[in-house]
Design a protein around this motif. Structure first.
Motif, PDB file in Angstrom:
ATOM      1  N   TRP A 175       0.915  -1.217   0.004  1.00 43.65           N
ATOM      2  CA  TRP A 175      -0.067  -0.160   0.137  1.00 43.65           C
ATOM      3  C   TRP A 175       0.861   1.285   0.147  1.00 43.65           C
ATOM      4  N   ALA A 176       2.154   1.142   0.772  1.00 38.59           N
ATOM      5  CA  ALA A 176       2.954   2.369   0.836  1.00 38.59           C
ATOM      6  C   ALA A 176       3.427   2.994  -0.634  1.00 38.59           C
ATOM      7  N   ALA A 177       3.396   1.861  -1.582  1.00 39.95           N
ATOM      8  CA  ALA A 177       4.098   2.133  -2.996  1.00 39.95           C
ATOM      9  C   ALA A 177       2.803   2.358  -3.929  1.00 39.95           C
ATOM     10  N   GLY A 178       1.332   2.192  -3.394  1.00 42.06           N
ATOM     11  CA  GLY A 178       0.456   2.148  -4.389  1.00 42.06           C
ATOM     12  C   GLY A 178      -0.255   0.947  -4.847  1.00 42.06           C
ATOM     13  N   ALA A 179       0.314  -0.152  -4.160  1.00 44.02           N
ATOM     14  CA  ALA A 179      -0.049  -1.505  -4.659  1.00 44.02           C
ATOM     15  C   ALA A 179      -0.378  -2.185  -3.350  1.00 44.02           C
ATOM     16  N   PRO A 180      -1.627  -1.868  -2.777  1.00 40.32           N
ATOM     17  CA  PRO A 180      -2.031  -2.902  -1.714  1.00 40.32           C
ATOM     18  C   PRO A 180      -2.559  -4.144  -2.194  1.00 40.32           C
ATOM     19  N   SER A 181      -2.423  -5.514  -1.467  1.00 39.81           N
ATOM     20  CA  SER A 181      -2.812  -6.610  -1.855  1.00 39.81           C
ATOM     21  C   SER A 181      -4.269  -6.853  -2.153  1.00 39.81           C
ATOM     22  N   GLY A 182      -5.125  -6.022  -0.950  1.00 44.37           N
ATOM     23  CA  GLY A 182      -6.655  -6.356  -1.012  1.00 44.37           C
ATOM     24  C   GLY A 182      -7.057  -7.233  -0.253  1.00 44.37           C
ATOM     25  N   ARG A 183      -6.097  -7.955   0.645  1.00 48.00           N
ATOM     26  CA  ARG A 183      -6.379  -8.831   1.615  1.00 48.00           C
ATOM     27  C   ARG A 183      -6.682  -8.566   3.037  1.00 48.00           C
ATOM     28  N   GLY A 184      -6.421  -7.034   3.317  1.00 50.91           N
ATOM     29  CA  GLY A 184      -6.726  -6.501   4.625  1.00 50.91           C
ATOM     30  C   GLY A 184      -5.876  -7.160   5.678  1.00 50.91           C
ATOM     31  N   GLU A 185      -4.642  -7.278   5.421  1.00 52.15           N
ATOM     32  CA  GLU A 185      -3.805  -7.991   6.368  1.00 52.15           C
ATOM     33  C   GLU A 185      -2.468  -7.045   6.437  1.00 52.15           C
ATOM     34  N   MET A 186      -1.980  -6.980   7.585  1.00 46.79           N
ATOM     35  CA  MET A 186      -0.869  -6.468   8.372  1.00 46.79           C
ATOM     36  C   MET A 186       0.128  -7.262   9.151  1.00 46.79           C
ATOM     37  N   ARG A 187       1.284  -7.293   8.888  1.00 44.28           N
ATOM     38  CA  ARG A 187       2.209  -8.000   9.744  1.00 44.28           C
ATOM     39  C   ARG A 187       3.735  -7.310   9.964  1.00 44.28           C
ATOM     40  N   GLY A 188       4.009  -7.581  11.295  1.00 41.25           N
ATOM     41  CA  GLY A 188       5.445  -6.880  11.198  1.00 41.25           C
ATOM     42  C   GLY A 188       6.076  -7.343  12.650  1.00 41.25           C
ATOM     43  N   TRP A 189       7.332  -6.914  12.848  1.00 43.46           N
ATOM     44  CA  TRP A 189       7.876  -7.367  14.224  1.00 43.46           C
ATOM     45  C   TRP A 189       7.725  -5.781  14.964  1.00 43.46           C
ATOM     46  N   PHE A 190       7.654  -5.883  16.129  1.00 37.75           N
ATOM     47  CA  PHE A 190       7.276  -4.726  17.036  1.00 37.75           C
ATOM     48  C   PHE A 190       8.085  -4.637  18.149  1.00 37.75           C
ATOM     49  N   GLY A 191       8.733  -3.501  18.651  1.00 38.10           N
ATOM     50  CA  GLY A 191       9.473  -3.223  19.798  1.00 38.10           C
ATOM     51  C   GLY A 191       9.434  -1.717  19.962  1.00 38.10           C
ATOM     52  N   LEU A 192      10.054  -1.256  21.107  1.00 38.78           N
ATOM     53  CA  LEU A 192      10.051   0.092  21.306  1.00 38.78           C
ATOM     54  C   LEU A 192      11.467   0.613  20.922  1.00 38.78           C
ATOM     55  N   ALA A 193      11.583   1.846  20.571  1.00 34.79           N
ATOM     56  CA  ALA A 193      12.846   2.268  19.795  1.00 34.79           C
ATOM     57  C   ALA A 193      13.835   2.402  20.681  1.00 34.79           C
ATOM     58  N   ASP A 194      13.687   2.533  22.061  1.00 35.20           N
ATOM     59  CA  ASP A 194      14.828   2.523  23.093  1.00 35.20           C
ATOM     60  C   ASP A 194      15.388   1.222  23.462  1.00 35.20           C
ATOM     61  N   GLY A 195      14.586   0.100  23.044  1.00 31.65           N
ATOM     62  CA  GLY A 195      15.037  -1.395  23.459  1.00 31.65           C
ATOM     63  C   GLY A 195      14.325  -1.746  24.751  1.00 31.65           C
ATOM     64  N   ARG A 196      13.592  -1.079  25.459  1.00 32.98           N
ATOM     65  CA  ARG A 196      12.743  -1.262  26.431  1.00 32.98           C
ATOM     66  C   ARG A 196      12.164  -2.788  26.472  1.00 32.98           C
ATOM     67  N   PRO A 197      12.346  -3.701  27.357  1.00 33.95           N
ATOM     68  CA  PRO A 197      11.736  -5.084  27.110  1.00 33.95           C
ATOM     69  C   PRO A 197      10.132  -4.685  27.124  1.00 33.95           C
ATOM     70  N   ALA A 198       9.436  -5.933  26.646  1.00 36.63           N
ATOM     71  CA  ALA A 198       8.110  -5.722  26.486  1.00 36.63           C
ATOM     72  C   ALA A 198       7.507  -6.205  27.747  1.00 36.63           C
ATOM     73  N   ASP A 199       6.368  -5.862  28.338  1.00 35.98           N
ATOM     74  CA  ASP A 199       5.494  -6.461  29.536  1.00 35.98           C
ATOM     75  C   ASP A 199       4.027  -6.180  29.068  1.00 35.98           C
ATOM     76  N   ALA A 200       3.318  -6.349  30.174  1.00 42.78           N
ATOM     77  CA  ALA A 200       1.845  -6.241  29.919  1.00 42.78           C
ATOM     78  C   ALA A 200       1.551  -5.010  29.201  1.00 42.78           C
ATOM     79  N   LEU A 201       1.948  -3.931  29.817  1.00 42.09           N
ATOM     80  CA  LEU A 201       1.343  -2.565  29.511  1.00 42.09           C
ATOM     81  C   LEU A 201       1.834  -2.540  28.198  1.00 42.09           C
ATOM     82  N   SER A 202       3.222  -2.750  27.618  1.00 46.29           N
ATOM     83  CA  SER A 202       3.533  -2.440  26.214  1.00 46.29           C
ATOM     84  C   SER A 202       2.642  -3.309  25.208  1.00 46.29           C
ATOM     85  N   LEU A 203       2.339  -4.385  25.842  1.00 49.34           N
ATOM     86  CA  LEU A 203       1.128  -5.271  24.763  1.00 49.34           C
ATOM     87  C   LEU A 203      -0.018  -4.527  24.576  1.00 49.34           C
ATOM     88  N   LEU A 204      -0.638  -3.817  25.429  1.00 50.52           N
ATOM     89  CA  LEU A 204      -1.782  -2.897  25.222  1.00 50.52           C
ATOM     90  C   LEU A 204      -1.240  -1.845  24.173  1.00 50.52           C
TER      91      LEU A 204
END
Length: 282
Positions: A175-204
């Motif tokens: 979609w960022a290049a004007g070519a969405p797949s049309g499937r309605g999906e998004m996937r990716g790796w997630f973290g905080l920029a400063d490297g803070r480990p994940a916990d229950a609050l960051s899951l929210l």
């Protein structure tokens, strides 16, 4: 730059709440909504969930969010806010409460932004057995996915993207290049920029920070959340998280978005479903 730690990071500072008063089962907190977590000038819904989760974790007998249902009543803006909490029921293993975040209009009128009903418990006390047919999303390696330097994330939300380390699966970033797949999906790796480990609050936070799955349908613009329910299933193992979003039905100007968050041990650590307004012109 020093890596962020739980309790000492930008995320923790920006979701901090200061107790003002307590009256039996009620507690009032002051907060300052940071401009660093905004999208198109509005404060991100996942950031608000984390801030309210922190207030409820202090106000309720149990520390960790298990189930959180939020109704977004009006767009939150950076600046001062007040959180009012109320204990509804306290049990041996679970407690339930509600929280409301309000801000003030220039004329002094109180404006409620978000109201939450939540059940809290102790994630550390959960048994370790797992019986599931759910499978983690198939993602390319982190280094083969697209970060903010490649355009998609920063193009959508330059303010919040600077606080996150998100790497999108190229298969869901057309979609960022004007070519969405049309499937309605998004996937990716997630973290905080400063490297803070994940916990229950960051899951929210994680359930509501990837670009909307609606973009993969070819829809552009703000996708405001009407209601979001998140379930936190376990404390995440150390390491990056994988997040998948999907929408299957857009009708009447509304769409649903389902999210799953998986940790480095292939455990499903959080789930959510939200109802959102489709972008105008969809």
């Amino acid at each position: 730059m020093a890596l962020g730690t739980i309790g000492n990071s930008e995320f923790d500072r920006d979701t901090a709440v200061s107790p003002r008063e307590r009256d039996g089962g009620r507690g009032v907190y002051d907060a300052d909504l940071s401009a660093g977590w905004t999208i198109f000038g509005a404060v991100n819904g996942g950031y608000l969930l984390a801030l309210l989760g922190r207030a409820l974790g202090d106000a309720l007998p149990h520390p960790d969010p298990f189930s959180v249902t939020a109704h977004y009543l009006s767009a939150s803006r950076p600046g001062p806010a007040v959180v009012r909490t109320e204990l509804i029921r306290a049990g041996r293993t679970l407690s339930t409460g509600q929280a409301s975040l309000v801000q003030y209009a220039p004329d002094g009128t109180e404006v409620e932004r978000i109201r939450v009903l939540a059940t809290h418990g102790d994630l550390g006390a959960l048994p370790d057995d797992v019986r599931t047919t759910a499978k983690p999303p198939a993602l390319p390696p982190y280094e083969h996915c697209l970060g903010k330097d490649h355009g998609p994330a920063a193009a959508v939300a330059p303010e919040i993207s600077g606080r996150l380390d998100i790497r999108l699966d190229p298969a869901t970033a057309g979609w960022a290049a004007g070519a969405p797949s049309g499937r309605g999906e998004m996937r990716g790796w997630f973290g905080l920029a400063d490297g803070r480990p994940a916990d229950a609050l960051s899951l929210l936070l994680a359930v509501d920070t990837l670009p909307p799955a609606a973009f993969d349908l070819g829809l552009n613009g703000w996708v405001p959340t009407v209601e979001l329910t998140a379930h936190i299933r376990r404390r995440p193992a150390p390491g990056p998280l994988r997040v998948s979003l999907a929408t299957r039905n857009l009708a009447g100007g509304f769409l649903e978005e389902d999210a799953e968050v998986w940790d480095s041990e292939d455990r499903l650590v959080a789930q959510s479903r939200q109802l959102a307004l489709a972008p105008r012109g969809a």
